[in-house]
Design an enzyme around this catalytic site. Structure first.
Site, PDB file in Angstrom:
ATOM      1  N   GLU A 193      59.604  34.478  50.916  1.00 54.35           N
ATOM      2  CA  GLU A 193      60.662  35.374  50.441  1.00 54.35           C
ATOM      3  C   GLU A 193      61.766  34.616  49.703  1.00 54.35           C
ATOM      4  OE1 GLU A 193      59.356  38.019  50.773  1.00 54.35           O
ATOM      5  OE2 GLU A 193      58.350  38.159  52.703  1.00 54.35           O
ATOM      6  N   ASP A 332      54.543  37.442  41.898  1.00 51.70           N
ATOM      7  CA  ASP A 332      53.431  37.498  42.838  1.00 51.70           C
ATOM      8  C   ASP A 332      52.130  37.480  42.045  1.00 51.70           C
ATOM      9  OD1 ASP A 332      54.933  37.668  45.180  1.00 51.70           O
ATOM     10  OD2 ASP A 332      55.079  39.849  45.063  1.00 51.70           O
TER      11      ASP A 332
END
Length: 514
Positions: A193, A332
């Site tokens: 994160e 991502d």
């Protein structure tokens, strides 16, 4: 055909960072959330993205991507059950496409034939490169030099909220896992994160980590150089949001173009995606059929736009600083192919086009070694989540996860400490190993994220509590002296959560930070 013209060399370097991650899904449900999520990402993203990277490597292109692969994803790509099930999933895709190809509607028949060919190509690729697990495919890319491999801690915890002992253990074991699988220990990581709290840079330094990723606002938006953190030599690189958001942002980005295949709309009969985006406000039932003939020119326009943005950003930032600048775009991996069907094609064209317009492409490791590093900076608590703080993982909606994780972690560490202190030998103890394994699965950052974002919140809550229950019941049996029961429970949960076989609780840092 792209229209951006060939240009003189542009100052600085562009770096593309991809973060590949899924939580542990094997043996924890199949549909709609569970193993299906793994197989969709594997077939739609990992296979085509790796295929792009192999083609670039075959053409002699080096240092194209800093590719992060989390240990928990690597474990799934190597898991025998997952590999066998993935092969079946690809075969099922082909069977569904074959049935669609017999439809009376000529448009649906065309879709079926196209999907059949795509599934056949994916099966052939899987048989050649993935049939015996992901490690061989990953190591091949590392060996060619086309990527820099980024590692990370086991099971993807939200590190700032994790007990320091378990945090250091998780990172050290994650790097060791990379060495075991790929014969290579990463010097850079994608912190889960992009989360940070002061002091973690010292832990990174101790573990041998030389650089890591943060989000742009963590560096107050000045991402044109990496920055050593605090008094360490560990460099934080920040995501350039101005460039990254051209591709994917909370409100816009290329994948939303009307011509691209729609991610959310499924054909109920075949389970395949047959529609194009059509319009952001168009209901799924009203979306137009996907038409590949519309796509190629759109991809090229988006390649031109991105390449132009990178080039202009490098020139402007270099001029502002009076020295060559760095631009880091980070995403991502699952965006490319899974969420954005056309993403892998766009990715390959971008990486081939950038050098043609004078842009140097390199990895984070290249940037650090090449001197794209500025003055030290003291970072504050941060992440790449909403608000760029910790609210997604520690806000009121998920505060119960914070409390659960703290309680389970304390129970696990107390139990393992007592077990090791009272043990007659220093031999490895599989019960202690499973206690730590289940604890790490409990504290995965994915569970509060899924609740905060309301994506399969029930599944996430169930998973966190299931692993917490496993931890507690093994600890209870071990602490009460029920040795056989503890072993039986550890073995049972170990069969379900068959990952990180090398995890050894004896390597937990001692109490007091030694």
């Amino acid at each position: 055909m792209s229209t951006t013209t060939v240009s003189d060399a542009v100052p600085g370097q562009f770096t593309l960072v991809l973060h590949s991650h899924l939580p542990w899904l094997v043996n924890h449900g199949r549909w709609p959330v569970g193993e299906e999520w793994l197989y969709q990402s594997w077939g739609s993203s990992y296979q085509p993205v790796f295929d792009v990277l192999r083609r670039l490597a075959a053409d002699g292109m080096k240092s194209q991507v800093s590719l992060g692969i989390t240990p928990v994803l690597a474990a799934q790509l190597d898991d025998p059950h997952a590999a066998a099930s993935m092969y079946e999933w690809l075969a099922d895709w082909q069977l569904r496409a074959m049935e669609l190809a017999t439809d009376r509607d000529p448009v649906r028949r065309d879709h079926g034939n196209r999907e059949f060919r795509a599934a056949a190509a994916a099966l052939a690729d899987f048989e050649q490169h993935w049939r015996h697990g992901g490690s061989a495919a990953i190591r091949t890319l590392v060996d060619t030099g086309v990527i820099e491999l980024l590692g990370g801690p086991l099971a993807h915890p939200f590190q700032p909220l994790l007990d320091e002992r378990l945090r250091r253990f998780s990172l050290a074991e994650g790097l060791a896992d990379a060495r075991l699988r790929w014969g290579h220990t990463p010097t850079g990581i994608w912190a889960p994160e992009c989360a940070f709290t002061p002091g973690m840079e010292i832990e990174y330094d101790t573990a041998g980590v030389r650089h890591f990723m943060v989000d742009g606002p963590t560096l107050r938006g000045d991402t044109a150089l990496g920055r050593p953190v605090g008094g360490s030599d560990v460099v934080a690189f920040g995501r350039d949001l101005q460039v990254s958001y051209r591709v994917w942002s909370p409100k816009s980005g290329y994948p939303g173009h009307a011509a691209y295949r729609d991610f959310h709309t499924y054909d109920h009969d075949s389970g395949l995606k047959l529609s194009r985006v059509t319009g952001r406000s168009v209901d799924g039932a009203a979306k137009a059929p996907y038409d590949p003939a519309r796509v190629d020119a759109v991809i090229d326009r988006h390649v031109d736009d991105f390449v132009g943005q990178v080039r202009e950003r490098l020139i402007a930032q270099s001029r502002r600083m009076g020295r060559p600048a760095l631009v880091v775009a980070a995403f991502d991996t699952e965006l490319f192919g899974h969420w954005w069907h056309e993403g892998p094609r766009w990715l390959e064209r971008v990486l081939r086009r950038l050098p043609e317009v004078g842009v140097t492409v390199g990895t984070l490791d290249d940037a650090r070694r090449g001197g794209y590093v500025g003055q030290p900076v003291h970072l504050t608590d941060s992440s790449w989540g909403s608000g760029k703080d910790w609210r997604v993982w520690a806000g009121p909606q998920v505060r119960h996860f914070v409390d659960l994780n703290a309680e389970v972690t304390q129970t696990a560490l107390d139990t393992v400490d007592k077990q090791m202190a009272s043990a007659a030998t220093t031999s490895r103890d599989r019960v202690n190993d499973q206690i730590i394994r289940e604890t790490l699965l409990t504290v995965s950052s994915d569970w509060p994220f899924m609740v905060s974002k309301d994506t399969a919140a029930g599944y996430a809550t169930d998973r966190a509590h299931k692993h917490a229950h496993a931890t507690r019941e093994i600890c209870d049996a071990a602490s009460s002296g029920r040795v056989e029961a503890a072993q039986r429970l550890a073995d049972g949960w170990g069969r379900a959560d068959n990952l990180f076989a090398q995890l050894d609780a004896r390597r937990l840092p001692a109490t007091g930070g030694n």
